[in-house]
Design a protein around this motif. Structure first.
Motif, PDB file in Angstrom:
ATOM      1  N   THR A 226      32.577  41.437  34.777  1.00  0.00           N
ATOM      2  CA  THR A 226      33.616  42.445  34.999  1.00  0.00           C
ATOM      3  C   THR A 226      33.684  42.858  36.471  1.00  0.00           C
ATOM      4  O   THR A 226      34.765  43.004  37.033  1.00  0.00           O
ATOM      5  N   ALA A 230      36.851  42.666  39.200  1.00  0.00           N
ATOM      6  CA  ALA A 230      37.451  43.875  39.785  1.00  0.00           C
ATOM      7  C   ALA A 230      37.449  43.826  41.306  1.00  0.00           C
ATOM      8  O   ALA A 230      38.382  44.321  41.955  1.00  0.00           O
ATOM      9  N   CYS A 314      30.240  48.467  35.706  1.00  0.00           N
ATOM     10  CA  CYS A 314      30.609  47.100  35.328  1.00  0.00           C
ATOM     11  C   CYS A 314      29.405  46.346  34.770  1.00  0.00           C
ATOM     12  O   CYS A 314      29.223  45.154  35.051  1.00  0.00           O
ATOM     13  N   GLY A 425      37.735  43.837  33.741  1.00  0.00           N
ATOM     14  CA  GLY A 425      37.538  44.202  35.142  1.00  0.00           C
ATOM     15  C   GLY A 425      38.825  44.439  35.897  1.00  0.00           C
ATOM     16  O   GLY A 425      38.944  45.382  36.675  1.00  0.00           O
TER      17      GLY A 425
END
Length: 499
Positions: A226, A230, A314, A425
């Motif tokens: 994730t 991101a 995350c 993400g």
């Protein structure tokens, strides 16, 4: 333009001291502004307030924990200044003797007037800093001036601590980029002109949105499936600084979902934060990356994370999720936690789940929301060799025909795949961009999506804090509620390493 020397209220130059950072969460910020902005644009209002704080090598961070609503006649504000009655000062002093927080005084200048301290403001600050230093030694005194300038709230701040004045160089208001620091009462420099590469973003959100991203910092806890999804969303959009925290290295099973990783990274056991830093340098060289191989809440990691405007969780670790939510509560950093999971039975996938959870200062913590297993947290705190031993015991019990579930088992592997972690993400990063730009804010508290359900099976799960939970009583208390931290870093965790 002639540059003026920076001076303290005493008239002497500021001593060399860490820069000040002011944090405000929505409930207290709204109460503060409703109190000091009197509704009469030519008059000043004010109030005493309470602040948590943490001193690090890079800054002195103060967090607004509560305001002391003035009684009628306590604060006399006119068009030329503000006066504090002896009764108001006495009540603030008596209150300070009964709580562990720093004391501060905030007042508003008339609308359109810069928050520049006058000679009377300097005299008032000098007196109160000395008064409270004698009364409650060791605590900071916080002085703030706020003013409505156009569509922004301009803030001048200075903090007296340990014999030195710290100038507030930055203000981080929860989900409100219109609250801006004016050091020395002067407007900040003009922001940069957006480059062509963000033309689509500025077309959708406006030039000001990119400029807000440029002066923003996002901290990501976890650079795996994730987190690695991101990071490029944030960096390519123009976020000026990323703080990336992870303690793991690339492994063979990561290649399916770890963005930016290569087989060579697996062979060389390259840290995930190294991969992230390397990748950002390739596609967004203007973004500053601070990469740390470590874990929350190690003190060095916490010091770094506290520089962020938004925090992203995350990882799939329960202990990490608890630490992220604790920071949102005590240090007033708005946070988003994201993750994914596959469900199935008899060889058939029945659910492909994405979850995004909002942790604002006033939101319930993961324990209140039923998101945390105490056994799982205990397992995550154990050294790896001890963590695996119970799994062996459970397997032996099953082989003997005994029930293994009463036996403490190892930390389970979360079943997920790259497109699910990428979806989680990137969606979470989009919501962070909305917060940082002020263009939109997620309306949900805990969003759950099922990618194989009708209409994505979107569900919001609003939840309330449990009565008596510390998350309801420590908002903005920072280090002054350290005993409310969910856990302490185990001694066997390796010391953090900055790249």
């Amino acid at each position: 333009m002639v540059e003026r020397a920076r001076t303290a209220p005493s008239g002497e130059p500021y001593r060399v001291a860490p820069a000040g950072l002011l944090r405000l969460a929505s409930p207290e910020k709204e109460a503060l502004f409703a109190t000091v902005f009197t509704g009469q644009p030519d008059r000043e209002g004010g109030c005493f307030a309470r602040f948590g704080w943490r001193l690090t090598g890079g800054h002195l961070a103060v967090t607004l924990a509560a305001i002391d609503t003035p009684q009628p006649g306590d604060i006399e504000g006119g068009g030329t200044g503000i006066k504090i009655t002896a009764n108001a000062l006495r009540r603030a002093a008596l209150a300070a003797e009964g709580h562990p927080l720093a004391v501060g005084f905030i007042h508003a200048h008339p609308a359109g007037v810069a928050p520049k301290p006058s000679a009377l403001d300097d005299e008032m600050d000098r007196y109160m800093a000395g008064y409270f230093a004698d009364l409650v030694p060791g605590r900071p005194f916080v002085s703030l001036i706020v003013s409505k300038i156009g569509g922004d709230t301009a803030v001048h701040g200075r903090i007296f601590h340990d014999g030195a004045w710290h100038e507030v160089g930055r203000v981080a208001a929860e989900r409100d980029p219109t609250v801006i620091a004016w050091p020395q009462g002067e407007p900040p420099p003009e922001p940069p002109i957006p480059p062509e590469r963000v033309a689509r973003l500025t077309s959708a959100f406006g030039r000001e949105a990119y400029q807000r991203l440029q002066r923003s910092t996002v901290a990501l806890i976890g650079a795996g499936g994730t987190g690695s999804a991101a990071i490029p969303i944030l960096a390519r959009a123009g976020v000026g600084r990323l703080i990336i925290i992870d303690s793991d290295h690339a492994s063979e099973s990561n290649l399916e979902r770890l963005h930016g990783s290569t087989p060579a990274d697996v062979a060389n056991r390259v840290p995930k934060v190294t991969i992230a830093k390397r990748s950002v340098a390739e596609y967004a060289p203007g973004t500053v990356v601070e990469a740390i191989n470590g874990r929350l809440p190690q003190p060095e990691v916490l010091d770094a994370v506290l520089q962020a405007d938004v925090l992203m969780g995350c990882t799939d670790a329960h202990s990490s999720r608890m630490a992220v939510a604790d920071i949102a509560t005590r240090y007033l950093i708005p946070a988003v936690d994201c993750g994914g999971l596959i469900e199935g039975r008899d060889g058939i996938v029945t659910g492909q789940l994405v979850q995004i959870v909002r942790f604002l200062a006033a939101d319930p913590c993961p324990r209140c929301r039923g998101m945390i297993s105490a056994t799982r947290v205990m397992q995550e705190m154990l050294p790896v060799v001890e963590r695996l031993a119970p799994a062996d015991q459970a397997a032996l019990a099953a082989a003997r025909g005994e029930r293994p579930d009463p036996i403490l088992t190892a930390v389970p592997q979360i079943d997920t795949v790259g497109y699910i972690t990428t979806t989680a993400g990137t969606l979470a990063a989009g919501f962070v961009i909305g917060w940082l730009t002020g263009r939109f804010s997620p309306t949900f508290e805990r969003l759950q999506l099922d990618l194989v359900s009708d209409c994505l099976g979107a569900v919001d799960r609003p939840q309330r804090p449990r009565p008596g939970c510390s998350c309801t009583t420590t908002r903005g208390y920072a280090d002054q509620a350290a005993d409310a931290a969910p856990f302490q870093p185990p001694a066997h965790w390796p010391a953090p390493v900055r790249l």
